[in-house]
Design a protein around this motif. Structure first.
Motif, short mmCIF file in Angstrom:
data_model
loop_
_atom_site.label_atom_id
_atom_site.label_comp_id
_atom_site.label_asym_id
_atom_site.label_seq_id
_atom_site.Cartn_x
_atom_site.Cartn_y
_atom_site.Cartn_z
N GLY A 183 0.77 -1.23 0.00
CA GLY A 183 0.00 0.00 0.00
C GLY A 183 0.80 1.28 0.00
O GLY A 183 0.23 2.38 0.00
N PHE A 184 2.15 1.20 0.00
CA PHE A 184 3.00 2.39 -0.04
C PHE A 184 3.62 2.54 -1.43
O PHE A 184 4.06 1.54 -2.03
CB PHE A 184 4.11 2.30 1.01
CG PHE A 184 3.63 2.51 2.42
CD1 PHE A 184 3.70 3.75 3.02
CD2 PHE A 184 3.12 1.45 3.15
CE1 PHE A 184 3.27 3.94 4.33
CE2 PHE A 184 2.68 1.62 4.46
CZ PHE A 184 2.75 2.87 5.05
N PHE A 185 3.69 3.77 -1.92
CA PHE A 185 4.36 4.06 -3.18
C PHE A 185 5.78 4.53 -2.87
O PHE A 185 5.98 5.49 -2.13
CB PHE A 185 3.61 5.14 -3.96
CG PHE A 185 4.13 5.34 -5.36
CD1 PHE A 185 3.56 4.69 -6.44
CD2 PHE A 185 5.22 6.19 -5.60
CE1 PHE A 185 4.04 4.86 -7.72
CE2 PHE A 185 5.72 6.37 -6.88
CZ PHE A 185 5.13 5.70 -7.94
N TYR A 186 6.78 3.84 -3.48
CA TYR A 186 8.19 4.11 -3.18
C TYR A 186 8.89 4.78 -4.35
O TYR A 186 8.72 4.37 -5.52
CB TYR A 186 8.91 2.80 -2.85
CG TYR A 186 8.38 2.11 -1.62
CD1 TYR A 186 8.90 2.41 -0.35
CD2 TYR A 186 7.36 1.18 -1.70
CE1 TYR A 186 8.40 1.79 0.79
CE2 TYR A 186 6.86 0.56 -0.57
CZ TYR A 186 7.38 0.86 0.67
OH TYR A 186 6.89 0.25 1.80
N ILE A 194 -6.77 -7.24 8.29
CA ILE A 194 -5.56 -6.61 7.76
C ILE A 194 -5.89 -5.89 6.45
O ILE A 194 -6.57 -6.43 5.58
CB ILE A 194 -4.46 -7.66 7.51
CG1 ILE A 194 -4.20 -8.50 8.77
CG2 ILE A 194 -3.18 -6.97 7.04
CD1 ILE A 194 -3.68 -7.72 9.95
N SER A 195 -5.39 -4.69 6.34
CA SER A 195 -5.54 -3.92 5.11
C SER A 195 -4.18 -3.38 4.68
O SER A 195 -3.52 -2.72 5.47
CB SER A 195 -6.51 -2.75 5.34
OG SER A 195 -6.54 -1.89 4.23
N PRO A 196 -3.75 -3.65 3.45
CA PRO A 196 -4.38 -4.57 2.50
C PRO A 196 -4.15 -6.03 2.92
O PRO A 196 -3.21 -6.34 3.65
CB PRO A 196 -3.68 -4.27 1.18
CG PRO A 196 -2.48 -3.50 1.52
CD PRO A 196 -2.58 -2.99 2.90
N GLY A 197 -5.01 -6.93 2.42
CA GLY A 197 -4.80 -8.34 2.63
C GLY A 197 -3.76 -8.88 1.67
O GLY A 197 -3.14 -8.13 0.90
N PRO A 198 -3.53 -10.18 1.70
CA PRO A 198 -2.48 -10.77 0.86
C PRO A 198 -2.66 -10.54 -0.65
O PRO A 198 -1.70 -10.65 -1.40
CB PRO A 198 -2.56 -12.26 1.20
CG PRO A 198 -3.11 -12.28 2.58
CD PRO A 198 -4.11 -11.17 2.62
N ILE A 199 -3.87 -10.24 -1.08
CA ILE A 199 -4.04 -9.99 -2.51
C ILE A 199 -3.45 -8.64 -2.90
O ILE A 199 -3.16 -8.39 -4.06
CB ILE A 199 -5.51 -10.10 -2.92
CG1 ILE A 199 -5.63 -10.50 -4.38
CG2 ILE A 199 -6.28 -8.82 -2.66
CD1 ILE A 199 -6.98 -11.02 -4.78
N GLY A 200 -3.27 -7.74 -1.91
CA GLY A 200 -2.49 -6.53 -2.13
C GLY A 200 -3.27 -5.32 -2.59
O GLY A 200 -4.35 -5.41 -3.17
N ALA A 201 -2.69 -4.15 -2.32
CA ALA A 201 -3.23 -2.90 -2.84
C ALA A 201 -2.92 -2.73 -4.32
O ALA A 201 -3.55 -1.93 -5.01
CB ALA A 201 -2.65 -1.72 -2.05
N PRO A 252 -5.52 2.39 1.22
CA PRO A 252 -5.71 2.15 2.65
C PRO A 252 -4.79 1.05 3.15
O PRO A 252 -4.64 0.01 2.52
CB PRO A 252 -7.18 1.73 2.75
CG PRO A 252 -7.83 2.31 1.54
CD PRO A 252 -6.79 2.26 0.46
N ALA A 253 -4.15 1.28 4.30
CA ALA A 253 -3.21 0.30 4.87
C ALA A 253 -3.19 0.49 6.38
O ALA A 253 -2.76 1.54 6.86
CB ALA A 253 -1.82 0.48 4.27
N ASN A 254 -3.64 -0.54 7.13
CA ASN A 254 -3.66 -0.42 8.59
C ASN A 254 -2.54 -1.17 9.28
O ASN A 254 -2.43 -1.14 10.50
CB ASN A 254 -5.02 -0.86 9.14
CG ASN A 254 -5.23 -2.37 9.07
OD1 ASN A 254 -4.41 -3.10 8.52
ND2 ASN A 254 -6.35 -2.84 9.60
N TRP A 255 -1.70 -1.87 8.52
CA TRP A 255 -0.64 -2.66 9.13
C TRP A 255 0.53 -1.79 9.59
O TRP A 255 1.32 -2.18 10.45
CB TRP A 255 -0.13 -3.71 8.14
CG TRP A 255 0.63 -3.11 6.98
CD1 TRP A 255 0.10 -2.57 5.85
CD2 TRP A 255 2.04 -2.97 6.87
NE1 TRP A 255 1.10 -2.09 5.03
CE2 TRP A 255 2.30 -2.34 5.63
CE3 TRP A 255 3.12 -3.32 7.68
CZ2 TRP A 255 3.58 -2.03 5.19
CZ3 TRP A 255 4.41 -3.02 7.24
CH2 TRP A 255 4.63 -2.40 6.01
#
Length: 726
Positions: A370-373, A419-426, A390-393
């Protein structure tokens, strides 16, 4: 109610496993020896080398590598199709691929030929003006090999170099073909351990005469690596392992010594460790570096694979290697000690951006977490890291340390958490694109949460074809209303992201996740396929929808564009499948498109038409009598969700890609045990008797019968509700 039966575990496992899948009958039409249906030409075939790719903008009509250029920006300088005339686009031609499964390839077009792959790694060479087949090569991957992969039998495309076509077969072979005839020149086995579930789904890259390829299989217990082979002979030149091996033995090199210090215990190597390089590989000719995106851990749960903690290098990392030797240069770890299947294998692109008033050579990535690098590609210095979804981890990334600041809400080691995002990913494998004219990156973003919970069970490696998560298996609620809530919690978007201003500029939202990759052009356009079966064009600056066309199926792959004889074409490979459609597509009405695999090519004024889409309505046969007690059915539910649900859908709610077992015919019910024993192995349904007893088979069968009766009641209720009341 047990938390595992709530709606959130749906994404805790994402794809394929033991219960297998039948192949499209059309796949038998392809042969291992290419069928040449067009006369040989005097023109050079795929006469591509590094200098030509570097100078790609001097021949913008070609698309010579996976992301068009070495920088992988997926931006085309072509302008014949623009905002003013895109509404006049029509289908120029279509080509039916052999297997109606996950279609993820970006075609290559060079020297008058299109090269494209389909499911089970079948390669086709086509006339890019007419779609006429020139030759086809089927590597004859065993149809029950799909059990050894996580996310369907997809292939993302080929690489071309000096008259040859290179591709990875799903079973782990790297194959070189003659570009003119399709005849095999050489093949090599890239698999280091055939007792492990190694696969290949990614497209190779060629740099300085070296063919670079990675492997998949982290969920199923493998050790990741990337390998370079000589393009001429197939000889292995170097290999870089991404995680350490047996801790009782010396490390292979200094990089592995560094990595070894970040793992705890001796369990991880038995599980393989993970860290597969299953997608992104990028070559930087300016710095002569190769950047690889490294995947998740095996198993997912870090407390299981590395008791005592540790960053677990190089999981979920971007790693820079010397192209000539494979020697480690630098790394940046997006998710230290990955606990959520947050792969960093997603699309990596290179660019020059003004950062704080200074132009910097950077790489950009929007991985699952969920982060842009934005990272300095010469040094590995982190320049920015901002949430694009959205990312709550984690609350944020500490720019002093470069590390994410994890939250208590993301720690599922002691109890289950949403968990956000889940394993399927953002953002998953679907490629993004960058338009240097707007300065925006166009990302197929998705909101996809998951309930992840620890398990008191699985603590050991259990062999090929088995998932190794370290947590609970997938399970969905069986109540239709709760299922509807689960679907509503997931949303798909196309967003335009400004990597300099570090913010979203515009978005287009969809009814479901798992929409396609993007292409941006100098005509001011962004193209993207959708999960609900459309191919769409937007304005690159404002995101206004300008055109769309039906595709008859879900579209996931990245589009591309080319020009021949003054005419611009836009092409996308369309075909539904992969992790989300198989595991969860059955609960999303917009995603219940049929799997129809084709290459679709458009031009201004195109007049071709697609055949009518497959019928998506299937009558349910009368289910057999349910004979088991509640205890047996409950056991069958557990076994089914742990071993079959990743293919045929959790709780027997399948997508349209593979059979929904609630619709089994009386004949299939009668031979249920034989099917699980391998009777349909050649059709893609492997034997599962290495993990099931006869009693287990009967329990699973009774659970499937129970779910068939549940469906019958649901359909009857819908029919009754549809009758007008007088």
């Amino acid at each position: 109610m047990n938390l595992r039966n709530l709606l959130w575990p749906m994404l805790a496992t994402l794809a394929l496993s033991a219960c297998g899948k039948p192949s499209d009958p059309a796949s038998t039409a392809a042969t291992s020896e290419p069928a040449v249906t067009a006369p040989a030409s005097d023109k050079p075939a795929a006469a591509v080398d590094g200098a030509r790719i570097i100078a790609a903008d001097q021949e913008p009509g070609s698309w010579m590598s996976y992301g068009r250029t070495y920088d992988e920006q997926r931006f085309s300088p072509l302008t014949k199709i623009d905002k003013a005339n895109v509404s006049k686009l029509g289908l120029a031609w279509h080509y039916k691929l052999d297997v109606d499964r996950a279609t993820e390839a970006t075609p290559i077009v060079v020297d008058g030929v299109m090269y494209v792959t389909g499911a089970f790694s079948i390669v086709s060479a086509l006339d890019p003006v007419t779609g006429k087949e020139l030759w086809k090569y089927d590597p004859k991957v065993a149809r029950d090999k799909d059990r050894d992969g996580c996310c369907d039998v997809a292939n993302r495309g080929v690489a071309v170099w000096k008259g040859r076509v290179y591709f990875g077969a799903y079973d782990g072979r790297l194959i070189a073909l003659d570009a003119r005839s399709g005849a095999k020149v050489w093949e090599v086995d890239t698999v280091v351990d055939h007792e492990r579930s190694y696969t290949i789904s990614g497209a190779p890259r060629v740099a300085n005469g070296k063919v670079l390829i990675g492997n998949g299989g982290a969920e199923l217990g493998v050790r990741g690596y990337v390998t370079a082979y000589d393009a001429e002979s197939g000889k292995q030149l170097w290999r870089f392992f991404t995680v350490p091996g047996n801790p009782s033995k010396p490390a292979e090199n200094k990089a592995m010594e560094m990595a070894k210090a970040t793992w705890k215990g001796d369990v991880y190597w038995k599980f393989g460790g993970g860290g597969t390089v299953w997608d992104s590989i990028v070559y930087d000719p300016e710095l002569d570096l190769v950047y690889i995106g490294v995947g998740n851990g095996s198993p997912w749960a870090r407390d299981v694979r590395s008791p005592g903690g540790g960053d677990n290098l190089f999981l979920s990392s971007i790693v820079a290697l010397k192209a000539e030797t494979g020697e480690y240069v630098w790394h940046y770890q997006t998710t230290p000690g990955d606990d959520w299947d947050y792969t960093a294998t997603q699309h990596i692109m290179l660019a020059e951006l003004p950062i704080n008033g200074t132009k910097r050579k950077v790489l950009m990535q929007a991985p699952k977490n969920g982060f842009f690098y934005v990272i300095d590609r010469a040094t590995g210095e982190l320049l920015s890291a901002d949430k694009f979804a959205p990312a709550n981890w984690a609350s944020h990334v500490d720019m002093k340390t470069g590390r994410p600041v994890e939250t208590a809400g993301g720690d599922w080691s002691k109890e289950g958490k949403l968990i956000s995002p889940g394993p399927i990913g953002a953002h998953n494998w679907q490629p993004m694109s960058y338009n240097p004219q707007t300065g925006y990156v166009y990302i197929p973003m998705q909101e996809a949460i998951a309930y992840m919970a620890p398990s008191a069970g699985e603590k050991k490696f259990t062999g090929k074809g088995n998932w190794h998560l370290g947590g609970e298996s997938i399970a969905l609620p069986e109540d239709p209303k709760e299922l509807a809530g689960a679907a509503a919690a997931h949303k798909g978007h196309l967003i335009a992201w400004d990597p300099v201003a570090k913010k979203e500029v515009w978005r287009q939202s969809y009814e479901t996740i798992w929409n396609g990759g993007t292409l941006s052009t100098a005509g001011g356009l962004v193209f993207q396929g959708t999960a609900d079966g459309r191919f769409v064009a937007y304005s690159a600056d404002k995101g206004e929808k300008l055109w769309e066309s039906p595709a008859n199926t879900g579209v996931m792959a990245g589009p591309m564009t080319y020009e021949i004889d003054g005419e611009q074409y836009v092409t996308v490979a369309a075909g539904w499948g992969g992790a989300f459609p198989l595991a969860l597509g059955g609960i999303y009405e917009p995603a219940k498109v049929r799997a129809e695999a084709r290459v679709l090519t458009y031009k201004i004024g195109g007049t071709d038409t697609l055949p009518p889409p497959k019928n998506n309505v299937i009558a349910q046969p009368e289910p057999p009598e349910l004979k088991a007690d509640e205890k047996t059915v409950a056991k069958g539910r557990e076994l089914y969700n742990a071993n079959c649900g990743m293919c045929h859908g959790p709780n027997a709610i399948a997508s349209s890609v593979l059979p929904d077992l609630r619709y089994l015919t009386p004949e299939k019910h009668q031979m249920f045990a034989g099917i699980l024993a391998g009777a349909f192995a050649q059709k893609g349904m492997p034997s599962v008797m290495d993990k099931f007893t006869a009693e287990d088979v009967e329990a699973v069968h009774q659970y499937v019968i129970k779910r068939a009766h549940d469906l019958k009641k649901e359909l009857s209720a819908k029919e009754a509700a549809a009758v007008p009341k007088t």
